[in-house]
Design a protein around this motif. Structure first.
Motif, mmCIF file in Angstrom:
data_model
loop_
_atom_site.group_PDB
_atom_site.id
_atom_site.type_symbol
_atom_site.label_atom_id
_atom_site.label_comp_id
_atom_site.label_asym_id
_atom_site.label_seq_id
_atom_site.Cartn_x
_atom_site.Cartn_y
_atom_site.Cartn_z
ATOM 1 N N VAL A 46 0.864 -1.231 -0.057
ATOM 2 C CA VAL A 46 -0.007 0.245 0.001
ATOM 3 C C VAL A 46 0.925 1.102 -0.089
ATOM 4 O O VAL A 46 1.724 1.345 0.835
ATOM 5 C CB VAL A 46 -0.874 -0.027 1.327
ATOM 6 C CG1 VAL A 46 -1.869 1.251 1.185
ATOM 7 C CG2 VAL A 46 -1.658 -1.209 1.205
ATOM 8 N N VAL A 47 0.654 2.190 -0.971
ATOM 9 C CA VAL A 47 1.444 3.356 -0.983
ATOM 10 C C VAL A 47 0.245 4.605 -0.982
ATOM 11 O O VAL A 47 -0.981 4.361 -1.055
ATOM 12 C CB VAL A 47 2.038 3.553 -2.372
ATOM 13 C CG1 VAL A 47 3.174 2.482 -2.365
ATOM 14 C CG2 VAL A 47 1.151 3.459 -3.428
ATOM 15 N N ARG A 48 0.859 5.719 -0.776
ATOM 16 C CA ARG A 48 0.017 7.034 -0.509
ATOM 17 C C ARG A 48 0.550 8.124 -1.385
ATOM 18 O O ARG A 48 1.752 8.324 -1.039
ATOM 19 C CB ARG A 48 -0.271 7.211 1.218
ATOM 20 C CG ARG A 48 -1.047 8.568 1.142
ATOM 21 C CD ARG A 48 -0.884 9.093 2.728
ATOM 22 N NE ARG A 48 -0.972 7.991 3.660
ATOM 23 C CZ ARG A 48 -2.129 7.734 4.258
ATOM 24 N NH1 ARG A 48 -3.274 8.362 4.270
ATOM 25 N NH2 ARG A 48 -2.298 6.682 5.167
ATOM 26 N N TYR A 49 -0.140 8.982 -1.966
ATOM 27 C CA TYR A 49 0.467 9.813 -2.769
ATOM 28 C C TYR A 49 -0.554 10.960 -3.049
ATOM 29 O O TYR A 49 -1.877 10.786 -3.022
ATOM 30 C CB TYR A 49 1.221 9.546 -4.230
ATOM 31 C CG TYR A 49 0.283 8.827 -5.307
ATOM 32 C CD1 TYR A 49 -0.378 9.587 -6.146
ATOM 33 C CD2 TYR A 49 0.056 7.489 -5.083
ATOM 34 C CE1 TYR A 49 -1.242 9.200 -7.053
ATOM 35 C CE2 TYR A 49 -0.780 6.612 -6.258
ATOM 36 C CZ TYR A 49 -1.428 7.751 -7.205
ATOM 37 O OH TYR A 49 -2.158 7.239 -8.155
ATOM 38 N N ALA A 50 -0.123 12.038 -3.651
ATOM 39 C CA ALA A 50 -1.134 13.270 -3.635
ATOM 40 C C ALA A 50 -0.948 13.673 -5.436
ATOM 41 O O ALA A 50 0.135 13.602 -5.723
ATOM 42 C CB ALA A 50 -0.764 14.259 -3.219
ATOM 43 N N THR A 51 -2.044 13.858 -5.943
ATOM 44 C CA THR A 51 -2.086 14.365 -7.358
ATOM 45 C C THR A 51 -2.051 15.768 -7.260
ATOM 46 O O THR A 51 -2.240 16.277 -6.168
ATOM 47 C CB THR A 51 -3.515 13.734 -7.815
ATOM 48 O OG1 THR A 51 -4.489 14.521 -7.196
ATOM 49 C CG2 THR A 51 -3.557 12.298 -7.893
ATOM 50 N N PRO A 52 -1.495 16.240 -8.582
ATOM 51 C CA PRO A 52 -1.113 17.823 -8.419
ATOM 52 C C PRO A 52 -2.579 18.537 -8.282
ATOM 53 O O PRO A 52 -2.507 19.675 -7.977
ATOM 54 C CB PRO A 52 -1.144 17.835 -9.929
ATOM 55 C CG PRO A 52 -0.412 16.642 -10.517
ATOM 56 C CD PRO A 52 -1.221 15.423 -9.874
ATOM 57 N N ASP A 53 -3.864 17.899 -8.289
ATOM 58 C CA ASP A 53 -5.034 18.481 -7.913
ATOM 59 C C ASP A 53 -5.219 18.646 -6.290
ATOM 60 O O ASP A 53 -6.467 19.216 -5.851
ATOM 61 C CB ASP A 53 -6.174 18.375 -8.715
ATOM 62 C CG ASP A 53 -6.628 16.870 -8.482
ATOM 63 O OD1 ASP A 53 -5.879 16.099 -7.720
ATOM 64 O OD2 ASP A 53 -7.558 16.261 -9.149
ATOM 65 N N GLY A 54 -4.272 17.912 -5.700
ATOM 66 C CA GLY A 54 -4.413 17.752 -4.033
ATOM 67 C C GLY A 54 -5.146 16.617 -3.702
ATOM 68 O O GLY A 54 -5.119 16.543 -2.343
ATOM 69 N N ARG A 55 -5.747 15.691 -4.408
ATOM 70 C CA ARG A 55 -6.332 14.628 -3.854
ATOM 71 C C ARG A 55 -5.263 13.598 -3.389
ATOM 72 O O ARG A 55 -4.332 13.370 -4.016
ATOM 73 C CB ARG A 55 -7.163 13.805 -4.980
ATOM 74 C CG ARG A 55 -8.435 14.761 -5.485
ATOM 75 C CD ARG A 55 -8.915 13.707 -6.233
ATOM 76 N NE ARG A 55 -8.323 13.424 -7.755
ATOM 77 C CZ ARG A 55 -8.392 12.626 -8.549
ATOM 78 N NH1 ARG A 55 -9.582 11.876 -8.238
ATOM 79 N NH2 ARG A 55 -7.659 12.430 -9.492
ATOM 80 N N VAL A 56 -5.538 12.930 -2.333
ATOM 81 C CA VAL A 56 -4.480 11.917 -1.851
ATOM 82 C C VAL A 56 -5.233 10.852 -2.398
ATOM 83 O O VAL A 56 -6.260 10.212 -2.068
ATOM 84 C CB VAL A 56 -4.513 11.956 -0.317
ATOM 85 C CG1 VAL A 56 -3.692 10.829 0.339
ATOM 86 C CG2 VAL A 56 -3.999 13.197 0.281
ATOM 87 N N ILE A 57 -4.340 9.661 -2.700
ATOM 88 C CA ILE A 57 -4.644 8.484 -3.544
ATOM 89 C C ILE A 57 -4.033 7.332 -2.527
ATOM 90 O O ILE A 57 -2.741 7.339 -2.433
ATOM 91 C CB ILE A 57 -4.337 8.384 -5.082
ATOM 92 C CG1 ILE A 57 -4.770 9.715 -5.552
ATOM 93 C CG2 ILE A 57 -4.781 7.222 -5.543
ATOM 94 C CD1 ILE A 57 -6.347 9.540 -5.814
ATOM 95 N N ILE A 58 -4.753 6.511 -2.133
ATOM 96 C CA ILE A 58 -4.274 5.161 -1.620
ATOM 97 C C ILE A 58 -4.890 3.898 -2.495
ATOM 98 O O ILE A 58 -6.037 3.577 -2.159
ATOM 99 C CB ILE A 58 -4.524 4.881 -0.265
ATOM 100 C CG1 ILE A 58 -4.242 6.167 0.660
ATOM 101 C CG2 ILE A 58 -4.008 3.787 0.553
ATOM 102 C CD1 ILE A 58 -4.642 6.384 2.024
ATOM 103 N N PRO A 59 -4.099 3.684 -3.488
ATOM 104 C CA PRO A 59 -4.931 2.470 -4.261
ATOM 105 C C PRO A 59 -5.134 1.005 -3.454
ATOM 106 O O PRO A 59 -4.403 0.790 -2.578
ATOM 107 C CB PRO A 59 -3.830 2.158 -5.448
ATOM 108 C CG PRO A 59 -2.795 3.257 -5.142
ATOM 109 C CD PRO A 59 -2.942 3.782 -3.940
ATOM 110 N N SER A 60 -6.470 0.764 -3.650
ATOM 111 C CA SER A 60 -7.050 -0.135 -2.816
ATOM 112 C C SER A 60 -6.250 -1.709 -2.937
ATOM 113 O O SER A 60 -6.205 -2.475 -2.232
ATOM 114 C CB SER A 60 -8.486 -0.326 -2.853
ATOM 115 O OG SER A 60 -8.556 -0.679 -4.264
#
Length: 126
Positions: A46-60
């Motif tokens: 599991v990783v956590r990253y932010a997209t340029p528009d500010g959303r934090v993504i944690i791929p399930s």
């Protein structure tokens, strides 16, 4: 035994093709980010990253091609901007799936060959 071997072979051929399809989707709408590794398990990293528009993504389903990652690592990732759940470690591709899948496939056929040999030796028809 041949049917089992054939089904396993089909699955082993389809797996790298599915990885290649995912890679093509990522490359079509490529997004890049730096992700932090939150957890590492046998079946998912599991990783956590932010997209340029500010959303934090944690791929399930975790990140694709996670070999060598450790909890707390920062790693560059590439993702499909239309589907940020589809994320891979930057610079890695479906080519990495070929060795483990190929090795597994060879092992399966060796075992099938041994079972068929033992069954024939003891007079049991296969």
């Amino acid at each position: 035994m041949l049917v089992v071997g054939g089904v396993v072979t089909l699955m082993c051929v389809l797996l790298p093709l599915a990885c290649w399809r995912d890679d093509m989707a990522i490359e079509r709408r490529l997004g890049q980010a730096v992700a932090q590794v939150d957890s590492v398990a046998f079946n998912r990293t599991v990783v956590r990253y932010a997209t340029p528009d500010g959303r934090v993504i944690i791929p399930s389903q975790g990140v694709l091609y996670p070999a060598g990652l450790n909890v707390g690592d920062n790693v560059r990732v590439e993702y499909d901007q239309a589907n940020p759940e589809l994320t891979r470690v930057a610079g890695r591709s479906a080519v990495l799936s070929l060795l483990p899948v190929g090795t597994f496939l060879v092992a399966v056929w060796v075992v099938i060959g041994l079972v068929v040999t033992v069954l024939r030796r003891f007079g049991t028809q296969v």
